[in-house]
Write a protein that holds these residues in place. Structure first.
Motif, short mmCIF file in Angstrom:
data_model
loop_
_atom_site.label_atom_id
_atom_site.label_comp_id
_atom_site.label_asym_id
_atom_site.label_seq_id
_atom_site.Cartn_x
_atom_site.Cartn_y
_atom_site.Cartn_z
N TYR A 52 -2.05 -3.78 5.84
CA TYR A 52 -2.35 -5.18 6.11
C TYR A 52 -2.45 -5.44 7.61
O TYR A 52 -3.40 -6.08 8.07
CB TYR A 52 -1.27 -6.09 5.50
CG TYR A 52 -1.43 -7.52 5.94
CD1 TYR A 52 -2.29 -8.38 5.26
CD2 TYR A 52 -0.77 -8.02 7.06
CE1 TYR A 52 -2.47 -9.70 5.68
CE2 TYR A 52 -0.94 -9.32 7.49
CZ TYR A 52 -1.79 -10.16 6.79
OH TYR A 52 -1.98 -11.46 7.22
N TRP A 53 -1.47 -4.96 8.37
CA TRP A 53 -1.33 -5.40 9.75
C TRP A 53 -2.34 -4.75 10.70
O TRP A 53 -2.85 -5.42 11.61
CB TRP A 53 0.09 -5.13 10.24
CG TRP A 53 1.08 -6.06 9.60
CD1 TRP A 53 1.85 -5.81 8.49
CD2 TRP A 53 1.37 -7.40 10.01
NE1 TRP A 53 2.61 -6.91 8.19
CE2 TRP A 53 2.33 -7.90 9.10
CE3 TRP A 53 0.93 -8.21 11.05
CZ2 TRP A 53 2.86 -9.19 9.21
CZ3 TRP A 53 1.43 -9.50 11.16
CH2 TRP A 53 2.39 -9.97 10.25
N VAL A 54 -2.65 -3.48 10.53
CA VAL A 54 -3.51 -2.80 11.49
C VAL A 54 -4.90 -3.43 11.56
O VAL A 54 -5.43 -3.66 12.66
CB VAL A 54 -3.58 -1.29 11.17
CG1 VAL A 54 -4.66 -0.62 12.02
CG2 VAL A 54 -2.22 -0.64 11.44
N SER B 267 0.84 -1.19 0.00
CA SER B 267 0.00 0.00 0.00
C SER B 267 0.88 1.24 0.00
O SER B 267 2.09 1.16 0.22
CB SER B 267 -0.90 0.01 1.23
OG SER B 267 -0.18 0.48 2.37
N PRO B 268 0.29 2.42 -0.22
CA PRO B 268 1.09 3.67 -0.19
C PRO B 268 1.70 3.96 1.18
O PRO B 268 2.54 4.86 1.28
CB PRO B 268 0.06 4.74 -0.58
CG PRO B 268 -0.98 4.02 -1.36
CD PRO B 268 -1.08 2.67 -0.72
N LEU B 269 1.32 3.24 2.23
CA LEU B 269 1.88 3.48 3.55
C LEU B 269 3.15 2.67 3.81
O LEU B 269 3.78 2.84 4.86
CB LEU B 269 0.85 3.14 4.64
CG LEU B 269 -0.44 3.96 4.65
CD1 LEU B 269 -1.35 3.49 5.78
CD2 LEU B 269 -0.14 5.44 4.77
N THR B 270 3.54 1.81 2.89
CA THR B 270 4.67 0.92 3.11
C THR B 270 5.99 1.66 2.94
O THR B 270 6.25 2.22 1.88
CB THR B 270 4.63 -0.27 2.14
OG1 THR B 270 3.34 -0.88 2.19
CG2 THR B 270 5.69 -1.30 2.51
N THR B 271 6.82 1.66 3.96
CA THR B 271 8.16 2.23 3.84
C THR B 271 9.15 1.13 3.49
O THR B 271 8.86 -0.07 3.60
CB THR B 271 8.58 2.96 5.12
OG1 THR B 271 8.57 2.03 6.21
CG2 THR B 271 7.66 4.11 5.43
N ASN C 26 3.41 -15.48 2.19
CA ASN C 26 4.40 -15.40 3.26
C ASN C 26 4.04 -14.37 4.31
O ASN C 26 4.41 -14.52 5.49
CB ASN C 26 5.77 -15.10 2.65
CG ASN C 26 6.27 -16.25 1.81
OD1 ASN C 26 6.10 -17.41 2.16
ND2 ASN C 26 6.86 -15.93 0.66
N VAL C 27 3.30 -13.34 3.93
CA VAL C 27 2.79 -12.40 4.93
C VAL C 27 1.84 -13.12 5.88
O VAL C 27 1.84 -12.87 7.10
CB VAL C 27 2.11 -11.20 4.25
CG1 VAL C 27 1.45 -10.29 5.29
CG2 VAL C 27 3.13 -10.39 3.44
N GLU C 28 1.05 -14.04 5.34
CA GLU C 28 0.17 -14.82 6.20
C GLU C 28 0.96 -15.69 7.17
O GLU C 28 0.57 -15.88 8.32
CB GLU C 28 -0.76 -15.68 5.36
CG GLU C 28 -1.82 -14.89 4.59
CD GLU C 28 -2.75 -14.11 5.51
OE1 GLU C 28 -3.12 -14.64 6.58
OE2 GLU C 28 -3.11 -12.98 5.15
N ARG C 29 2.09 -16.23 6.73
CA ARG C 29 2.94 -17.01 7.64
C ARG C 29 3.53 -16.12 8.72
O ARG C 29 3.64 -16.51 9.88
CB ARG C 29 4.05 -17.72 6.85
CG ARG C 29 3.56 -18.93 6.07
CD ARG C 29 4.69 -19.61 5.32
NE ARG C 29 5.72 -20.14 6.19
CZ ARG C 29 5.65 -21.30 6.85
NH1 ARG C 29 4.56 -22.04 6.75
NH2 ARG C 29 6.65 -21.71 7.60
N GLN C 30 3.93 -14.91 8.35
CA GLN C 30 4.41 -13.97 9.35
C GLN C 30 3.33 -13.72 10.40
O GLN C 30 3.60 -13.70 11.62
CB GLN C 30 4.80 -12.65 8.69
CG GLN C 30 5.95 -12.72 7.71
CD GLN C 30 6.08 -11.45 6.89
OE1 GLN C 30 5.89 -10.35 7.40
NE2 GLN C 30 6.36 -11.59 5.61
#
Length: 558
Positions: free
Chosen positions: A106-108, A94-98, A299-303
């Motif tokens: 995704y995380w919030v 997303s545009p918020l990703t640094t 892999n984000v789901e695994r995280q």
């Protein structure tokens, strides 16, 4: 080592020159999300760090995930645009990703708070800046304790991010701050000298000079890594202070490494998993591009499963994961999964194959007759510019783990010599199979190795039966025109060879891969080479390679 031992200089870039702006504390709102911008966090040294916090808008306590970055918390940096060949699809960020950090979008919504910090001394955070240092680790621990005690926090802090954002995970985790509950090191070196600054003792002349400027946007003083590198050519107290004390790490860890980031993160990440003392630790080794693998939705789901288990107390089955998952590569982005109980796999059989310069072969027994392979050490034509040795497998074979190359070498016109080695896979028609390499290339080797012969002395305390670790504390003589034995570490790899496919070993005096100078890559242009190199094989000079072989397994692991 304390700050008094560092060298400092002014920055070569300011925050303003790189799209930064002075801190302006405020809270922004987005659907379901609050963004606290420019939050001041004071470290134990009294210096102010500036952080951004992305958290759920509801009243439930969130689990904090901290990303500790030198690249600018304010600066969305889509890797797919910066590095088009990175394997990161635009829809994955997303545009918020640094840069190299987790995506708050995704995380919030899943109940997490993403805390992104400008590390001390960079951007507008107060300094001075030191990198991968004990002082930086203590400031990081202070931020973890801050995040674990905020009203919006559930008190269990995790760490995430790639590269520098992993390297500092190792350093702060060795301090075991009380609110640190889980780490997710994803491709990050652990020994700055051995894994980045001097490969096998040979100075790295591209990535290392580039990265210390990339880290250095500041309003104050920053550590002068250029001057320090020149001042400390050997592994000493200074470089020891920039190596992680891995055995002191106790926190649960989900470690992700690759075969593909050789010369940067592969070796250190695998050593990190092997040496940490965590009761709960898992390793995933892939053969793909590191940024693409980190942001891949699967892999984000695994995280999240890992962090749900240790930050939110949810049983996601993580405790039943295999300890080690390994991708065994076959071709570019093709491979199967194997599992193991440890790294390196205990079932590996280390087999020795002897080099035969007369026929360019690798053989199960040392040739009776001696022979010599000679090449120009500076890669200048006419004449050979490398030495090549091949072998063909008559049954499916998987090479998984650390390899070692022992050479009997001679430099008749020089008092030292730089050696570069690579393993490649060849398929039935003789074509070389290329693999992902250094995050964005697609024609990489199976594995690489380097050695400056004067650095050949091993560190007997750190070395193991499968891994030779060099001491790098003094120069051993290299008598001109005399044959000496040297042992080269070949970095870990995992590759399958079907019957009829082969292994190609190349040894030369210059970098194996020569990409255009405009592309970021590990290069070694400060050479000691002159004239020819001679590799002696057979007879009294049993040059050889030791390969880690596992019985071939055609069943993929979940």
């Amino acid at each position: 080592m304390t700050g008094s031992g560092y060298l400092f200089r002014g920055p070569r870039s300011t925050p303003e020159s790189r799209a930064g702006r002075p801190p302006e504390p405020r809270t922004e709102t987005r659907p379901g999300m609050l963004i606290d911008r420019d939050v001041a966090v004071v470290s134990g040294s009294g210096a102010t760090m500036w952080v951004d916090v992305y958290r759920p808008a509801g009243g439930d306590a969130a689990a904090p995930i901290v990303a500790w970055s030198p690249y600018g918390k304010h600066n969305p940096a889509p890797i797919g645009k910066i590095y088009p060949n990175s394997g990161v699809r635009p829809e994955w960020n997303s545009p918020l990703t640094t840069f190299e950090a987790p995506d708050p979008e995704y995380w919030v919504p899943h109940g997490y708070a993403i805390v992104i910090a400008d590390i001390p001394g960079t951007w507008y955070s107060e300094g001075p800046a030191t990198y991968l240092s004990p002082e930086e680790a203590r400031a990081y621990a202070d931020l973890i304790e801050w995040a674990g005690t905020q009203p919006w926090s559930n008190g269990r802090v995790g760490l995430s991010g790639v590269s520098y954002l992993t390297q500092t995970q190792w350093r702060v985790a060795e301090l075991n701050p009380p609110h640190l509950a889980a780490i997710n090191p994803w491709e990050g070196w652990t020994d700055t000298y051995r894994e980045v600054v001097r490969h096998g003792g040979i100075p790295e002349t591209c990535f290392w000079p580039y990265i210390w400027d990339r880290w250095g946007a500041s309003t104050g003083r920053i550590e002068d890594l250029e001057a320090e590198t020149a001042q400390h050519p050997w592994f000493d107290e200074f470089w020891a202070s920039k190596a992680a004390r891995l055995e002191e790490i106790l926190v649960p860890a989900f470690v992700v490494a690759s075969w593909s980031d050789q010369g940067l993160h592969s070796r250190g990440t695998l050593e990190g998993f092997r040496r940490i003392s965590s009761e709960h630790k898992w390793l995933d080794i892939h053969g793909r591009k590191k940024w693409g693998y980190y942001y891949d939705p699967e892999n984000v789901e695994r995280q999240r499963a890992f962090f749900d288990q240790f930050l939110r107390g949810a049983d996601r089955g993580v405790l039943d994961w295999p300890k080690v998952r390994m991708e065994v590569r076959e071709r570019y982005y093709q491979g199967t999964r194997r599992v193991a109980e440890d790294w390196p796999p205990k079932d590996s059989e280390y087999l020795t194959f002897y080099l035969d310069a007369a026929h360019g072969a690798m053989l199960p027994a040392s040739p009776v007759a001696g022979a010599v392979a000679e090449y120009d050490s500076l890669g200048s034509a006419p004449g050979p510019v490398d030495a090549r040795f091949t072998m063909t497998f008559d049954e499916p074979t998987e090479i998984i783990g650390h390899s070692r190359l022992v050479l009997h070498v001679e430099a008749p016109e020089a008092d030292d010599l730089d050696l570069f080695a690579a393993l490649f896979k060849t398929v039935r028609d003789g074509e070389v199979a290329g693999f992902p390499h250094y995050a964005q290339f697609e024609d990489g080797p199976v594995a690489l190795g380097w050695l400056r012969a004067s650095h050949r002395e091993p560190d007997l305390e750190l070395s193991t039966d499968f891994l030779t670790v060099l001491a790098h504390r003094r120069a051993l003589p290299v008598p001109r025109g005399q044959v000496i034995e040297v042992e080269m570490e070949i970095l870990p790899s995992g590759t399958r060879f079907d019957a009829g496919e082969g292994l190609l070993l190349i040894v030369q005096g210059t970098d194996i891969k020569r990409y255009p100078k405009s592309l970021l890559y590990a290069r070694h242009e400060n050479t000691v080479n002159a004239g020819p190199h001679r590799i002696h094989t057979g007879g009294d000079h049993p040059s050889r390679i030791v390969l880690p072989i596992l019985p071939a397994n055609d069943q993929a692991a979940r």
